[in-house]
Design a protein around this motif. Structure first.
Motif, PDB file in Angstrom:
ATOM      1  N   GLU A 106     -27.345 154.338  47.963  1.00 45.98           N
ATOM      2  CA  GLU A 106     -27.933 153.308  48.674  1.00 45.98           C
ATOM      3  C   GLU A 106     -26.667 152.613  49.352  1.00 45.98           C
ATOM      4  O   GLU A 106     -26.757 152.243  50.483  1.00 45.98           O
ATOM      5  CB  GLU A 106     -29.186 152.527  48.135  1.00 45.98           C
ATOM      6  N   LYS A 107     -26.002 152.166  48.289  1.00 48.14           N
ATOM      7  CA  LYS A 107     -24.615 151.213  48.994  1.00 48.14           C
ATOM      8  C   LYS A 107     -23.836 151.641  49.991  1.00 48.14           C
ATOM      9  O   LYS A 107     -23.528 151.148  50.728  1.00 48.14           O
ATOM     10  CB  LYS A 107     -23.735 150.954  47.633  1.00 48.14           C
ATOM     11  N   ARG A 108     -23.443 153.067  49.803  1.00 42.13           N
ATOM     12  CA  ARG A 108     -22.921 153.823  50.670  1.00 42.13           C
ATOM     13  C   ARG A 108     -23.380 154.070  52.049  1.00 42.13           C
ATOM     14  O   ARG A 108     -22.816 153.865  53.057  1.00 42.13           O
ATOM     15  CB  ARG A 108     -22.632 155.164  50.089  1.00 42.13           C
ATOM     16  N   LEU A 109     -25.039 154.341  52.043  1.00 40.16           N
ATOM     17  CA  LEU A 109     -25.542 154.460  53.312  1.00 40.16           C
ATOM     18  C   LEU A 109     -25.537 153.164  54.082  1.00 40.16           C
ATOM     19  O   LEU A 109     -25.462 152.848  55.402  1.00 40.16           O
ATOM     20  CB  LEU A 109     -26.986 154.838  53.158  1.00 40.16           C
ATOM     21  N   SER A 110     -25.830 151.854  53.234  1.00 41.48           N
ATOM     22  CA  SER A 110     -25.680 150.696  53.740  1.00 41.48           C
ATOM     23  C   SER A 110     -24.476 150.272  54.611  1.00 41.48           C
ATOM     24  O   SER A 110     -24.374 149.827  55.730  1.00 41.48           O
ATOM     25  CB  SER A 110     -25.974 149.490  52.629  1.00 41.48           C
ATOM     26  N   GLU A 111     -23.373 150.616  53.843  1.00 41.51           N
ATOM     27  CA  GLU A 111     -21.946 150.344  54.401  1.00 41.51           C
ATOM     28  C   GLU A 111     -21.797 151.268  55.817  1.00 41.51           C
ATOM     29  O   GLU A 111     -21.459 150.724  56.712  1.00 41.51           O
ATOM     30  CB  GLU A 111     -20.923 150.630  53.472  1.00 41.51           C
ATOM     31  N   GLN A 112     -22.295 152.449  55.447  1.00 41.03           N
ATOM     32  CA  GLN A 112     -22.288 153.347  56.795  1.00 41.03           C
ATOM     33  C   GLN A 112     -23.058 152.715  57.930  1.00 41.03           C
ATOM     34  O   GLN A 112     -22.465 152.689  59.276  1.00 41.03           O
ATOM     35  CB  GLN A 112     -22.505 154.701  56.401  1.00 41.03           C
ATOM     36  N   LEU A 113     -24.332 152.265  57.600  1.00 39.17           N
ATOM     37  CA  LEU A 113     -24.927 151.596  59.027  1.00 39.17           C
ATOM     38  C   LEU A 113     -24.368 150.657  59.542  1.00 39.17           C
ATOM     39  O   LEU A 113     -24.264 150.365  60.474  1.00 39.17           O
ATOM     40  CB  LEU A 113     -26.603 151.318  58.442  1.00 39.17           C
ATOM     41  N   ARG A 114     -23.901 149.666  58.467  1.00 36.49           N
ATOM     42  CA  ARG A 114     -23.301 148.438  59.136  1.00 36.49           C
ATOM     43  C   ARG A 114     -22.069 148.599  59.702  1.00 36.49           C
ATOM     44  O   ARG A 114     -21.503 147.509  60.528  1.00 36.49           O
ATOM     45  CB  ARG A 114     -23.531 147.224  58.082  1.00 36.49           C
ATOM     46  N   LEU A 115     -21.254 149.420  59.429  1.00 39.39           N
ATOM     47  CA  LEU A 115     -19.996 149.664  60.105  1.00 39.39           C
ATOM     48  C   LEU A 115     -20.101 150.501  61.320  1.00 39.39           C
ATOM     49  O   LEU A 115     -18.974 150.380  62.162  1.00 39.39           O
ATOM     50  CB  LEU A 115     -19.192 150.661  59.164  1.00 39.39           C
ATOM     51  N   HIS A 116     -21.263 150.756  61.910  1.00 43.05           N
ATOM     52  CA  HIS A 116     -21.495 151.287  63.235  1.00 43.05           C
ATOM     53  C   HIS A 116     -21.115 150.232  64.274  1.00 43.05           C
ATOM     54  O   HIS A 116     -21.659 149.101  64.013  1.00 43.05           O
ATOM     55  CB  HIS A 116     -22.941 151.929  63.324  1.00 43.05           C
ATOM     56  N   PRO A 117     -20.759 150.665  65.206  1.00 50.36           N
ATOM     57  CA  PRO A 117     -20.184 149.344  66.346  1.00 50.36           C
ATOM     58  C   PRO A 117     -21.398 149.169  67.221  1.00 50.36           C
ATOM     59  O   PRO A 117     -21.086 147.882  67.618  1.00 50.36           O
ATOM     60  CB  PRO A 117     -19.255 150.511  67.121  1.00 50.36           C
ATOM     61  N   GLY A 118     -22.458 149.539  66.757  1.00 51.27           N
ATOM     62  CA  GLY A 118     -23.671 149.006  67.651  1.00 51.27           C
ATOM     63  C   GLY A 118     -24.334 148.324  66.952  1.00 51.27           C
ATOM     64  O   GLY A 118     -25.688 147.921  67.075  1.00 51.27           O
ATOM     65  N   ILE A 119     -24.148 147.532  65.602  1.00 51.35           N
ATOM     66  CA  ILE A 119     -24.609 146.954  64.776  1.00 51.35           C
ATOM     67  C   ILE A 119     -24.044 145.379  64.363  1.00 51.35           C
ATOM     68  O   ILE A 119     -23.045 145.286  64.215  1.00 51.35           O
ATOM     69  CB  ILE A 119     -24.834 147.520  63.188  1.00 51.35           C
ATOM     70  N   LEU A 120     -24.940 144.560  64.483  1.00 47.31           N
ATOM     71  CA  LEU A 120     -24.683 143.151  64.248  1.00 47.31           C
ATOM     72  C   LEU A 120     -25.649 142.734  63.236  1.00 47.31           C
ATOM     73  O   LEU A 120     -26.407 143.200  62.718  1.00 47.31           O
ATOM     74  CB  LEU A 120     -25.186 142.350  65.520  1.00 47.31           C
ATOM     75  N   ASN A 121     -25.534 141.565  62.543  1.00 48.12           N
ATOM     76  CA  ASN A 121     -25.914 140.986  61.608  1.00 48.12           C
ATOM     77  C   ASN A 121     -27.210 140.216  61.898  1.00 48.12           C
ATOM     78  O   ASN A 121     -27.692 140.166  63.113  1.00 48.12           O
ATOM     79  CB  ASN A 121     -25.185 140.295  60.395  1.00 48.12           C
ATOM     80  N   SER A 122     -27.767 139.512  61.068  1.00 45.20           N
ATOM     81  CA  SER A 122     -29.205 138.735  61.270  1.00 45.20           C
ATOM     82  C   SER A 122     -28.976 137.377  61.461  1.00 45.20           C
ATOM     83  O   SER A 122     -30.044 136.431  61.456  1.00 45.20           O
ATOM     84  CB  SER A 122     -30.050 138.965  60.082  1.00 45.20           C
TER      85      SER A 122
END
Length: 580
Positions: free
Chosen positions: A323-339
Motif C-alpha cells: 500500500e505504501k509503495r503504491l501510494s508513493e508511486q501514485l503521488r510521484l506521477h507528474p499529473g498528481i497534485l495534493n489536496s
C-alpha cells in the motif's frame, strides 16, 4: 525589441455541478500484480487554490493569465437539482473565470435558466454562433442584448469576441458551441445556432484584418470537432475545448488515457481537461508575433485527497508495505497534485449548500457487489461499452412493462447515464445526483422494424462520427430486450446487419415490416441526438408519473439482487467501432 508572447492558462470543462471532490479510480501495477486505488479528486475548493497559485505565479513572472471554462457547468449532481444553477453562478464567481462558453446542458431547459445564470454571473458567457436575431422581443427569459452574453452578430455574421490586452497587442477570445444544439438540448424555438466552423472562419479573418493575431477559441464542440475546426480554419492560436469529457495527458501508468496534452492539429494546439472538476488543465504557452504557437508545456492535474482505498484484482488483503509503495508511486506521477484547498470557499459549500443534500444521502437503496464502469463507447478494455447503462435500460423495461404488458424492448442513450457505480452502498443521492440527474419522463411507442434499424445505425454513426457529424458519444444506444450487430465498414444504411428480439427465452430476428413496442426517455423519443428515426413511430404514449431515475430506484428496490448477475450483452460489433 523581440517580445515573447507568453501566456499562462488554467482551464476546466464539463464540471457539471461537482462542487465537492469526486471519486476517481486508478489502476497501478506492482511486482506483476494489478491494484485499484480509489480516492477523491478535485472539487471547487481545490480548484480555487490551484488556480490562485497559477494566477500568482503568472503575476510574479509578469505573464498574462487566463482562466477559462469550456462549458457545461449545469446538471450532473444534486447541487443542480436542488439549486437550479444559482449555486453554479455563485461558486463560479468565486473562481473568477475570464470567460465561459455556453454548453449544451446550460440550455437543457430552454433560454430561461440561461437568463437567470447571466443575471447572476460576474464573467462573460460566450456563444458566438448563437443567433438571437429572431428572438421574441417581449418574451420572459429573453437573452438578446444581455450585457454578459457574447452571442452572434447576425448583421456582420460574426461572433462577438472578448479583447484583452496582451503584451504590446490584443488577444481575442471567441466562444463557439455546438451548431446542432436543437438535436441535443432544448433551446427556445426562436433561438438558432449557426455553423460553428464557418462562423469561426469569418470571425478569425475579421480579427486578422484588424491586426489581431493572437486568437483563442473557447469551444464546446468536443475533441473530434475541435480537430476539424483546427484543420479547417487557419490562424487560430489555441483551442480550449470541452463537451467530449476528454482527459488529455499521459496517464497510462495509472490505468487511464494516454492522449497528448495540447495536441497539435494544423499548427493549432487543442487542450481539454476531462470532466466533473476532477482535473485542472495548466499550461505555459508561447506564440510568435503573428499568433502562431511556438511552444506549449503543461498537463492536466488530479488534486487528490489523503485517503486512498487500495484493493487487489483478487480481492486479497493488500500488505501495508505494498500500500505504501503504491501510494508513493501514485503521488510521484507528474499529473498528481495534493489536496490543498481554499478553506473559505469550502466553508461556503458546506454551510450554504451541502445541508440540503444530506437527507438524500441517508436514504440507502442497496449494495453494489462490484464496480460498474460507465464508458460511453465500447473500447478494447470495455468491448461492450458501459456496464451500468444496460442495467438502466433494464430498469426502464421493468417499470414500463407494468403498464404495457406488450412491451418488447427499451432503448437508452449513453449520455443519459453520467457516472460509474463504485462497489458498496448506493443511496438516493447517488441515483438522483450522480448517475441519473436528468428527471426525464418515460415514453412508450410502437415502431416498425425498418425504422429501428435506422435509429440504431444513426445513433452509432453519430456517436463515432462514422460518416456522420455527431453531437458526441452520448448518442450511443444501449437497449434491453433487443440486441444488435453493427459493422461500421459497410455503406451507410447497411451497417446494422441484424437486430434480434428476446422472446419466450429465445433470440429471434426482427422483421422490417412488423411493429414493435419500445420505451425510451422523452428526450430520445423526441428525436434528440441521432434518435430522429423514432419520430416515425406509429404512436407515442407518455407513461404517467414515471421518470428515468424513478425506474432505477424502483428496480433497486425490487430487483437489486439481480446486479450480482452477468447481464448478457446487447451490443455487438463486427468492425470499426473501438476507439482505444
Amino acid at each position: 525589441m523581440n517580445i515573447r508572447y507568453t501566456l499562462s492558462l488554467a482551464h476546466i470543462n464539463d464540471t457539471h455541478s461537482n462542487f465537492e471532490a469526486s471519486t476517481v479510480q486508478f489502476s497501478l501495477e506492482h511486482q506483476g500484480c494489478q491494484y485499484k486505488i480509489n480516492t477523491k479528486s478535485g472539487g471547487y475548493a481545490r480548484l480555487s487554490f490551484q488556480i490562485s497559485q497559477a494566477r500568482l505565479a503568472a503575476q510574479e513572472n509578469t505573464m498574462p493569465f487566463l482562466f477559462l471554462h469550456a462549458g457545461d457547468s449545469f446538471q450532473g449532481t444534486l447541487y443542480f437539482r436542488e439549486f437550479q444553477g444559482s449555486a453554479n453562478a455563485h461558486l463560479l464567481n468565486l473562481l473568477a473565470p475570464d470567460a465561459m462558453v455556453l454548453g449544451n446542458h446550460e440550455i437543457d431547459a430552454g433560454n430561461g435558466p440561461v437568463q437567470a445564470f447571466l443575471n447572476r454571473i460576474e464573467f462573460p458567457l460566450l456563444a458566438g454562433n448563437m443567433d438571437l436575431s429572431q428572438e421574441e422581443l417581449t418574451k420572459p427569459g429573453r437573452l438578446a442584448g444581455h450585457p454578459m452574453l457574447y452571442d452572434y452578430d447576425a448583421k456582420l455574421k460574426l461572433a462577438k469576441v472578448i479583447l484583452k490586452p496582451f503584451h504590446d497587442t490584443q488577444l481575442a477570445i471567441i466562444g463557439i458551441t455546438l451548431d446542432q444544439m436543437a438535436l441535443i438540448a432544448r433551446p427556445d424555438p426562436d433561438t438558432h445556432f449557426v455553423d460553428a466552423i464557418a462562423t469561426t472562419a469569418r470571425t478569425v479573418a475579421h480579427l486578422k484584418a484588424q491586426g489581431i493575431h493572437h486568437i483563442v477559441v473557447l469551444s464546446h464542440l468536443g475533441l473530434d470537432q475541435d480537430r476539424e475546426l483546427a484543420n479547417s480554419v487557419p490562424g487560430i492560436s489555441l483551442i480550449v475545448g470541452g463537451h467530449s469529457h476528454t482527459l488529455q495527458g499521459d496517464f497510462n501508468a495509472l490505468g487511464l488515457s494516454q492522449l497528448a496534452y495540447g495536441e497539435r492539429q494544423g499548427g493549432t494546439a487543442i487542450v481539454h481537461a476531462g470532466k466533473y472538476a476532477e482535473t485542472l488543465g495548466l499550461a505555459n504557452i508561447e506564440f510568435d508575433q503573428a499568433g502562431k504557437l511556438l511552444s506549449l508545456t503543461g498537463n492536466n492535474f488530479f488534486m487528490l485527497g489523503d485517503e486512498l482505498t487500495i484493493t487487489s484484482a483478487t480481492d486479497e488483503t493488500v500488505p501495508r508495505q505494498v500500500e505504501k509503495r503504491l501510494s508513493e508511486q501514485l503521488r510521484l506521477h507528474p499529473g498528481i497534485l495534493n489536496s490543498e484547498q481554499d478553506d473559505a470557499l469550502e466553508h461556503i459549500i458546506q454551510t450554504q449548500y451541502r445541508p440540503a443534500l444530506d437527507a438524500l444521502e441517508s436514504q440507502v437503496l442497496g449494495q453494489i457487489p462490484r464496480d460498474f464502469v460507465h464508458t460511453r463507447l465500447p473500447s478494447r478494455h470495455h468491448p461492450h461499452g458501459s456496464e451500468i447503462a444496460p442495467w438502466i435500460s433494464r430498469s426502464m423495461y421493468k417499470m414500463a412493462k407494468k403498464q404495457l404488458p406488450e412491451l418488447d424492448f427499451s432503448l437508452h442513450n449513453a449520455g443519459g447515464v453520467r457516472q460509474s457505480l463504485p462497489k458498496g452502498q448506493i443511496t438516493m443521492a447517488d441515483v438522483l445526483g450522480r448517475i441519473l440527474p436528468f428527471e426525464l419522463p418515460l415514453v412508450a411507442y410502437q415502431i416498425k422494424g425498418r425504422h429501428l434499424f435506422e435509429v440504431l445505425e444513426n445513433c452509432i454513426n453519430a456517436a463515432t462520427n462514422n460518416g456522420a457529424t455527431g453531437t458526441g458519444a452520448g448518442s450511443f444506444p444501449y437497449p434491453y430486450g433487443i440486441r444488435y450487430f453493427y459493422d461500421g465498414t459497410q455503406a451507410l444504411g447497411q451497417r446494422i446487419t441484424k437486430i434480434e428480439l428476446h422472446k419466450q427465452g429465445h433470440w429471434q430476428d426482427i422483421s422490417a415490416d412488423e411493429h414493435y413496442t419500445g420505451v425510451s426517455t422523452a428526450y430520445t423519443a423526441s428525436g434528440k441526438e441521432g434518435y430522429h428515426g423514432l419520430l416515425n413511430a406509429l404512436w407515442f404514449k407518455p407513461l404517467p408519473k414515471t421518470t428515468l431515475p424513478e425506474a432505477f430506484v424502483d428496480f433497486m428496490g425490487n430487483h437489486g439482487h439481480l446486479l450480482t448477475e452477468t447481464l448478457t450483452p446487447n451490443v455487438y460489433y463486427i468492425r470499426h467501432i473501438h476507439k482505444g
